[in-house]
Design a protein around this motif. Structure first.
Motif, PDB file in Angstrom:
ATOM      1  N   VAL A  26       0.836  -1.209   0.000  1.00 21.41           N
ATOM      2  CA  VAL A  26       0.000   0.000   0.000  1.00 21.41           C
ATOM      3  C   VAL A  26       0.867   1.255   0.000  1.00 21.41           C
ATOM      4  CG1 VAL A  26      -1.717   1.319   1.294  1.00 21.41           C
ATOM      5  CG2 VAL A  26      -1.915  -1.167   1.134  1.00 21.41           C
ATOM      6  N   GLN A  27       1.933   1.217   0.770  1.00 25.46           N
ATOM      7  CA  GLN A  27       2.819   2.383   0.846  1.00 25.46           C
ATOM      8  C   GLN A  27       3.512   2.645  -0.482  1.00 25.46           C
ATOM      9  OE1 GLN A  27       5.896   1.981   3.813  1.00 25.46           O
ATOM     10  NE2 GLN A  27       6.295   4.182   3.874  1.00 25.46           N
ATOM     11  N   PRO A  30      -0.081   2.869  -3.694  1.00 21.59           N
ATOM     12  CA  PRO A  30      -1.419   3.012  -3.091  1.00 21.59           C
ATOM     13  C   PRO A  30      -2.559   3.128  -4.086  1.00 21.59           C
ATOM     14  CG  PRO A  30      -0.173   5.061  -2.901  1.00 21.59           C
ATOM     15  CD  PRO A  30       0.788   4.017  -3.391  1.00 21.59           C
ATOM     16  N   ASP A  31      -2.290   3.684  -5.254  1.00 23.57           N
ATOM     17  CA  ASP A  31      -3.378   3.942  -6.198  1.00 23.57           C
ATOM     18  C   ASP A  31      -3.462   2.927  -7.322  1.00 23.57           C
ATOM     19  OD1 ASP A  31      -4.280   6.276  -4.836  1.00 23.57           O
ATOM     20  OD2 ASP A  31      -2.544   7.347  -5.651  1.00 23.57           O
ATOM     21  N   ARG A  45      -5.214   1.589  -1.768  1.00 23.18           N
ATOM     22  CA  ARG A  45      -5.527   2.577  -0.731  1.00 23.18           C
ATOM     23  C   ARG A  45      -6.976   2.421  -0.263  1.00 23.18           C
ATOM     24  NH1 ARG A  45      -3.135   7.678  -0.400  1.00 23.18           N
ATOM     25  NH2 ARG A  45      -2.704   7.664  -2.650  1.00 23.18           N
ATOM     26  N   GLU A  46      -7.909   2.275  -1.205  1.00 22.72           N
ATOM     27  CA  GLU A  46      -9.318   2.127  -0.841  1.00 22.72           C
ATOM     28  C   GLU A  46      -9.553   0.851  -0.028  1.00 22.72           C
ATOM     29  OE1 GLU A  46     -11.458   4.378  -4.629  1.00 22.72           O
ATOM     30  OE2 GLU A  46     -10.768   2.298  -4.833  1.00 22.72           O
ATOM     31  N   ASP A  48      -7.417  -0.684   1.785  1.00 18.92           N
ATOM     32  CA  ASP A  48      -6.789  -0.504   3.095  1.00 18.92           C
ATOM     33  C   ASP A  48      -7.660   0.364   4.008  1.00 18.92           C
ATOM     34  OD1 ASP A  48      -4.391  -1.091   4.678  1.00 18.92           O
ATOM     35  OD2 ASP A  48      -4.053   1.065   4.621  1.00 18.92           O
ATOM     36  N   ASP A  49      -8.193   1.447   3.466  1.00 22.97           N
ATOM     37  CA  ASP A  49      -9.046   2.326   4.267  1.00 22.97           C
ATOM     38  C   ASP A  49     -10.307   1.597   4.740  1.00 22.97           C
ATOM     39  OD1 ASP A  49      -7.265   4.390   3.948  1.00 22.97           O
ATOM     40  OD2 ASP A  49      -8.415   5.422   2.370  1.00 22.97           O
TER      41      ASP A  49
END
Length: 537
Positions: A26-27, A30-31, A45-46, A48-49
């Motif tokens: 993710v780091q 992320p996108d 990212r999504e 993970d959130d």
């Protein structure tokens, strides 16, 4: 290419857990897309959130380190969300077959004692009734319709949403807690990641303790040896409630910058379209999956044009099945072998190589041991046997579990000294190729001669009309046991039972020939595609 996997590029993981590997991904990217589900998608990212939000909700319900929460779902994006959320708060996922009902489900829940369950809304009411009075303190549900808008009727029984479980709908919880992060929990490799029950084909199911170190070792090593790289598209065709799907599809994709593609419950026609739409590059499934794909009207090599590697696990592949699939579609199905206790695949055919056939047994090789995996064939005393000699397959390595959930006797008997006694009879040649002969418990004794069912089955698969075959021993007053076969036929094909008996007679020694062949419409299987010989007996 070398005839063995090498340790080049394989080293001890730089992180301790699958969650650590996910966070690194993710780091870094992320996108980049992480999940696809028909016309829906989520970036890393999504995902993970959203898993953070679910982790917060679970934390507020009192789920903590070492607790178990059941995941009772088909192959949907919520599965990946739930896995990540549980790991973020130090809990373990109890993976449950969504086809289980009543006592099937209750037996596992009573053994594992989860404090909560995540189920599908259409089964929420029945699940609550089944689990009344159990250890389960909360139940949340989710709809397979979420995260997509296509609503394909072939895999969605209805577009009407059912009432949510008593403690709410998962997506509503995600919206309520989105933007919050759970308290940081430091996990180690020895912490439990998955509680995965054996299929129960040889006895009562046992809960294998798949640790984070186990899952990470398999996901990294198998993926690397299968040639999976960043940017690949991994199709979750194997069910995620089974160790193969959970680790060799989901795990392999999550620890890399890959897209994990879901398609709900398996439908062969929908799966073929998924290969094309999402340009799938890798997947692993049972051989029954590939048999089903090959039976879809209109299937062609174009459906597999984007594929780099196909793997099959869960049951041995007859050589004739591999040859027929490659002749039609131009893709070679690579064998792989693993167990719940090895956290999925630890032996596999490397990409670019073809599995040899053992001349003595006629078995197609299941592959070579992965790096960091130590194997040997042993006699009943546990002593190694020479190459080309049948013995019980024994496995050690970072993928092998420490034992079974609350079952010290089975742990001691099956894992003496940390080495797994698989119960599978194998032959290992000088080059390290492994040939799986059969299960020890399935051996048939005909007048003192040993008959391995798989050799007879592989012979029957050579007949062009045979779709699936299973062989069992039947009590016989004269010779102890006799060989009996059950087969199903390919669509549109015809054959008689006498014809198949004669076909085997021309190709097998007298004591191996099936005395009877029964043609039936479909062979009984587990939910993961393994043929249940015990039912046929």
């Amino acid at each position: 290419m070398s005839s063995t996997f090498t340790n080049d590029g394989i080293q001890e993981p730089p992180v301790a857990t699958t969650l650590d590997a996910w966070r690194s991904r993710v780091q870094t990217h992320p996108d980049h897309p992480a999940v696809a589900y028909f016309d829906g998608a989520l970036t890393a990212r999504e995902l993970d959130d959203l898993s953070d939000a679910l982790a917060v909700a679970l934390d507020e319900w009192g789920v903590g380190r070492g607790d178990r929460v059941g995941i009772y779902l088909q192959n949907v994006p919520q599965y990946a969300l739930a896995l990540l959320a549980l790991w973020k708060i130090g809990a373990a996922a109890l993976v449950l077959n969504p086809m289980y009902r009543g006592n099937e489900l209750r037996r596992l829940v009573d053994d594992a004692e989860p404090i909560g369950i995540i189920c599908e809304d259409v089964s929420a009411a029945a699940t609550a009734e089944t689990l009344r009075g159990s250890s389960v303190r909360f139940s949340i549900s989710t709809s397979a319709l979420d995260f997509q808008t296509r609503n394909d009727p072939r895999v969605f029984e209805s577009t009407t949403r059912a009432a949510p479980a008593a403690d709410g709908d998962l997506v509503e919880l995600l919206m309520r807690f989105r933007g919050r992060r759970p308290p940081l929990v430091e996990l180690g490799g020895g912490d439990l990641a998955l509680l995965t029950y054996t299929s129960g084909t040889t006895g009562p199911p046992k809960g294998a303790l798949n640790s984070h170190a186990n899952v990470l070792a398999t996901a990294l090593d198998f993926g690397d040896c299968a040639g999976v790289v960043d940017g690949d598209v991994v199709f979750a065709v194997a069910p995620l409630f089974h160790i193969t799907g959970a680790v060799l599809n989901a795990g392999v994709a999550l620890v890399r910058d890959c897209v994990l593609v879901f398609a709900n419950r398996f439908n062969a026609a929908v799966a073929l379209e998924t290969f094309v739409e999402h340009r799938v590059t890798y997947t692993i499934g049972s051989i029954t999956v590939f048999n089903a794909l090959s039976e879809v009207p209109g299937v062609s090599a174009d459906h597999f044009a984007s594929v780099k590697t196909l793997y099959s696990g869960g049951a041995p592949i007859p050589p004739a099945t591999v040859e027929k699939f490659e002749a039609r579609f131009g893709k070679y199905i690579h064998n792989a072998y693993g167990m719940t206790e090895t956290t999925a695949g630890v032996i596999a055919v490397p990409p670019g190589l073809r599995a040899p056939v053992d001349p003595s047994s006629g078995s197609l090789s299941i592959g070579l041991p992965l790096p960091r995996v130590d194997i040997r064939a042993v006699d009943p005393n546990g002593d190694p046997v020479p190459p080309h000699t049948a013995g019980e397959l024994e496995i050690a390595g970072p993928q092998v579990v420490s034992g079974y959930w609350r079952n010290p006797d089975a742990s001691r008997d099956t894992l003496p000294g940390g080495r797994l006694r698989t119960g599978d009879v194998a032959i290992i040649d000088e080059a390290g190729w492994v040939y799986l002969v059969d299960r020890l418990k399935d051996q048939i004794n005909v007048s003192g001669y040993k008959v391995w069912p798989r050799e007879v089955e592989d012979t029957l698969y050579e007949h062009p009309a045979v779709h699936e075959a299973a062989v069992v021993g039947q009590p016989d007053d004269y010779q102890g046991e006799s060989v009996v076969a059950y087969v199903s036929l390919r669509k549109g094909a015809t054959a008689t039972e006498d014809e198949l008996v004669a076909f085997a007679r021309d190709r097998l020694a007298a004591y191996k020939r099936p005395r009877l062949v029964h043609i039936i419409s479909d062979l009984p299987k587990t939910q993961t595609g393994k043929i249940r010989r015990s039912d046929l007996r």
